[in-house]
Enzyme design. Structure first.
Site, PDB file in Angstrom:
ATOM      1  CG  ASP A 284      37.040  48.264 -85.977  1.00  0.00           C
ATOM      2  OD1 ASP A 284      36.812  47.968 -87.165  1.00  0.00           O
ATOM      3  OD2 ASP A 284      36.734  47.517 -85.022  1.00  0.00           O
TER       4      ASP A 284
ATOM      5  CG  ASP B 254      36.065  40.901 -87.059  1.00  0.00           C
ATOM      6  OD1 ASP B 254      37.179  41.390 -86.843  1.00  0.00           O
ATOM      7  OD2 ASP B 254      35.009  41.540 -86.919  1.00  0.00           O
TER       8      ASP B 254
HETATM    9  C1  DGJ Z   1      35.391  44.786 -85.264  1.00  0.00           C
HETATM   10  C2  DGJ Z   1      36.806  44.323 -85.285  1.00  0.00           C
HETATM   11  O1  DGJ Z   1      37.115  43.712 -86.485  1.00  0.00           O
HETATM   12  C3  DGJ Z   1      37.035  43.423 -84.081  1.00  0.00           C
HETATM   13  O2  DGJ Z   1      38.320  42.870 -84.126  1.00  0.00           O
HETATM   14  C4  DGJ Z   1      36.818  44.228 -82.838  1.00  0.00           C
HETATM   15  O3  DGJ Z   1      37.800  45.233 -82.739  1.00  0.00           O
HETATM   16  C5  DGJ Z   1      35.432  44.836 -82.835  1.00  0.00           C
HETATM   17  N1  DGJ Z   1      35.155  45.536 -84.055  1.00  0.00           N
HETATM   18  C6  DGJ Z   1      35.251  45.776 -81.685  1.00  0.00           C
HETATM   19  O4  DGJ Z   1      34.050  46.415 -81.712  1.00  0.00           O
END
Ligand code: DGJ
Length: 656
Positions: A402, A460
């Site tokens: 991430d 997301d």
């Molecule tokens: C952002 C990501 O896009 C989410 O899927 C998740 O992993 C969160 N961060 C976790 O902090």
């Protein structure tokens, strides 16, 4: 540069034929577009090389698909080599390499790659977006002037221009001549289109360099990222028809893509061995193949305000480490994946206390999600060791990597190159470990990082309505098997909108499929439907992840149709999706693009039947199937059932 577009056959007329006229009030020699257009040659559009003047000194072809063109400055202190590579799929890649052959320092304010577009390419398409709404298309006419999209996020960003396409007015998914470029780069960049009063049109792109960022010492070189360019005479699907096979050959995905369960929206930071073990069992019982433990597992990470950098399993939550959970996951027949965010550091972390000097730019400027950026040029070895320790101690098949903030630094290039080095080193040590590029969803989806990762977290949002659009547009460049798409809870966590299970399943079917939902809270009938969906996905994924992606143009924005057709056109899956209320009581027929016009096909519905509002369904659906030729299916189509808004009808099409 004379031409980039449709093939011209083998024989090219002699070059003199193309020398243009000299207009009044202009330079006294014919203006020709070079590979490195600059003021020095009379080019008053945006230049390629922002400093100095170089001249062509030679060209050669090291192989059938590549040409290297060499340029040098008059005093021979600056040398630029341009590499042009045309793949068998029809994807053109271009990059420059500049080398300082002088005795002093050579500052480089900018070096971009330009390609010509013809006058008919007068309509532009590029993208913008927001967190959880990535890749929103925007169109505009290309007039005289520059339309430039610049990213200063240190990552492409949610508003990434992504692909800049110029085409004949009204080009769509299936029709129209289109020229498009993408910069294979994960840091700051600019990508633009220019039509100048000189009469030329160009598409250009390059790394966005800040003043002083690149100063080449004697003997040093700077290489631009690749510009990836494609032409299509069959609309946007024609672009995908070249890009997808090229990407598949160039950065092959490991197939079959396992069905994933990701814990994020099921438990967030609330990690508990019992709860997660039950979730793992529930996942395995419906056919999930990979269990991914998201954010929240490492020392002190009880919320999103702290602990980034402390990549040790939290012993207060996991007294025996992750071993008991992984044992349970493996016993249930799945492999295990883990979330990390290595490029970041929380001011409130052991790492920040130990190495405050590792914080990028000394921690100037605002925090973002309470976090700062780790300077990878300093922390490279530490991260490689820490990640290696985790990958050695635990049988981890997959890292969700991430990156949750903009860098907000004027020197993103160094950080981006350091990231590429880190990923390269990690992959060399652990070639079996897959890596997903996630950046608050889809803020880092580009062909630079795709050489080093296996999957993108597309967004997301798991809301299927948003996902329909995000996946459709991201999929113009990226084939579906690289794009993570998950089944979320009935009420989407990001939007609060409630959607039918059938639409959610149909939306997550096509890509690298997964689940992001507390399955232990799902009802028995929901679990049965999910298990059937996973079985169907496994049956269809060889087709979905190797076929040609097709999308129909619809005059009614309430209707979307997309599908995947096998390369031999013997098998296909289509989805008809209603985003809202259709314009007409009887919607237009379902016309299926991409099939062989001369073959006969049987079409039958699959998946969860959509909700309809109709006194009688179309007769072929009542009968259960229809058999028609590809030509009739493309030209006449099948009468559509009257789906209510936010529904999806899946159709499987097989050679009869
Ligand atoms: C952002 C990501 O896009 C989410 O899927 C998740 O992993 C969160 N961060 C976790 O902090």
């Amino acid at each position: 540069m004379l031409h980039w577009g449709p093939g011209l056959g083998d024989e090219l007329p002699t070059e003199d034929v193309f020398v243009p006229a000299v207009p009044p009030s202009s330079i006294d020699v014919p203006l020709r577009l070079s590979l490195l257009p600059s003021l020095a040659e009379g080019w008053t559009g945006r230049p390629s090389l922002s400093a100095g003047e170089v001249r062509l000194i030679g060209a050669h072809s090291p192989d059938d698909n590549t040409v290297l063109v060499r340029h040098a400055s008059a005093d021979a202190t600056q040398e630029v080599t341009t590499e042009l590579e045309l793949s068998p799929e029809g994807v053109l890649r271009v990059r420059h390499r500049v080398t300082n052959r002088g005795a002093g320092e050579l500052p480089l304010p900018g070096l971009d790659i330009l390609l010509p577009i013809p006058d008919e390419a007068s309509e532009l398409l590029d993208f913008t977006g927001l967190w959880s709404h990535e890749r929103r298309p925007q169109r505009a006419p290309l007039r005289h002037g520059v339309w430039s999209r610049e990213s200063r996020h240190g990552r492409p960003g949610h508003d990434d221009a992504f692909l800049m396409a110029a085409g004949e007015p009204g080009f769509g998914f299936r029709d129209g001549r289109v020229w498009a470029v993408h910069l294979a780069w994960s840091g700051d960049k600019r990508i633009w289109a220019e039509r100048s009063a000189l009469g030329y049109g160009v598409l250009g792109a390059g790394e966005l360099l800040s003043p002083g960022e690149i100063r080449l010492a004697p003997g040093e070189s700077y290489e631009t990222p690749w510009l990836v360019a494609v032409f299509s005479d069959a609309g946007l699907d024609g672009l995908s028809d070249r890009l997808h096979p090229w990407i598949r050959a160039h950065s092959p995905a490991r197939l079959p893509r396992p069905v994933v369960l990701n814990t994020w929206e099921a438990v967030y930071f609330d990690h508990d061995l019992g709860v997660l073990s039950d979730l793992a069992d529930a996942a395995a019982s419906v056919g999930v193949e990979r269990f991914v433990l998201d954010d929240g597992w490492f020392a002190g990470r009880r919320d999103d305000r702290r602990a980034l950098g402390d990549w040790y399993v939290d012993s207060s939550v996991w007294p025996e480490g992750l071993h008991p959970l992984i044992a349970r996951v493996e016993k249930a027949g799945m492999d295990f994946g883990l979330w990390v965010e290595p490029e970041m550091i929380s001011p409130d972390s052991e790492l920040a206390a130990a190495h405050p000097d590792w914080i990028l730019d000394g921690g100037a400027g605002p925090t973002w999600r309470r976090q700062r950026v780790l300077d990878l040029t300093k922390a490279h070895d530490h991260l490689l060791d820490r990640l290696s320790a985790l990958l050695t101690e635990y049988p981890i098949a997959y890292l969700k990597w991430d990156h949750n903030r903009d860098l907000l630094t004027p020197h993103s290039g160094r950080q981006t190159r350091a990231l590429y080095r880190l990923l390269t080193a990690l992959r060399a040590r652990f070639p079996h470990v897959e890596i997903e590029s996630c950046a608050s969803g889809g803020a880092r989806v580009d062909l630079g990082i795709l050489e080093l990762v296996d999957r993108f977290w597309t967004s997301d949002t798991n809301d299927p309505l948003d996902r329909q659009s995000i996946q459709r547009w991201t999929g113009v460049l990226i084939p579906p098997e690289y794009l993570g798409g998950h089944l979320g809870a009935a009420t989407a966590h990001v939007t609060g909108r409630t959607s039918a299970l059938g639409l959610r399943l149909a939306t997550a079917l096509f890509g690298s499929a997964g689940i992001e939902w507390d399955l232990t809270a799902a009802g028995a009938s929901e679990r049965e439907q999910i298990a059937a969906w996973i079985a169907e996905h496994k049956r269809l994924r060889p087709l979905l992840h190797s076929g040609r992606v097709v999308r129909a143009d619809s005059p009614d924005p309430a209707h979307l149709l997309h599908g995947v057709v096998a390369q031999d056109r013997g098998h296909a899956v289509f989805a008809l999706v209603t985003l809202g209320t259709p314009r007409a009581a009887l919607p237009p027929p379902i016309r299926l693009p991409g099939l062989d016009p001369d073959r006969r096909y049987r079409i039958r519905p699959i998946g969860v039947p959509p909700r309809t509002l109709q006194d009688a369904p179309p007769r072929w659906l009542a009968a259960g199937s229809a058999t028609l030729t590809g030509r009739v299916l493309a030209e006449v189509g099948l009468p559509a059932p009257l789906l209510t808004p936010e529904q999806a009808l899946l159709l499987e099409v097989s050679r009869h």
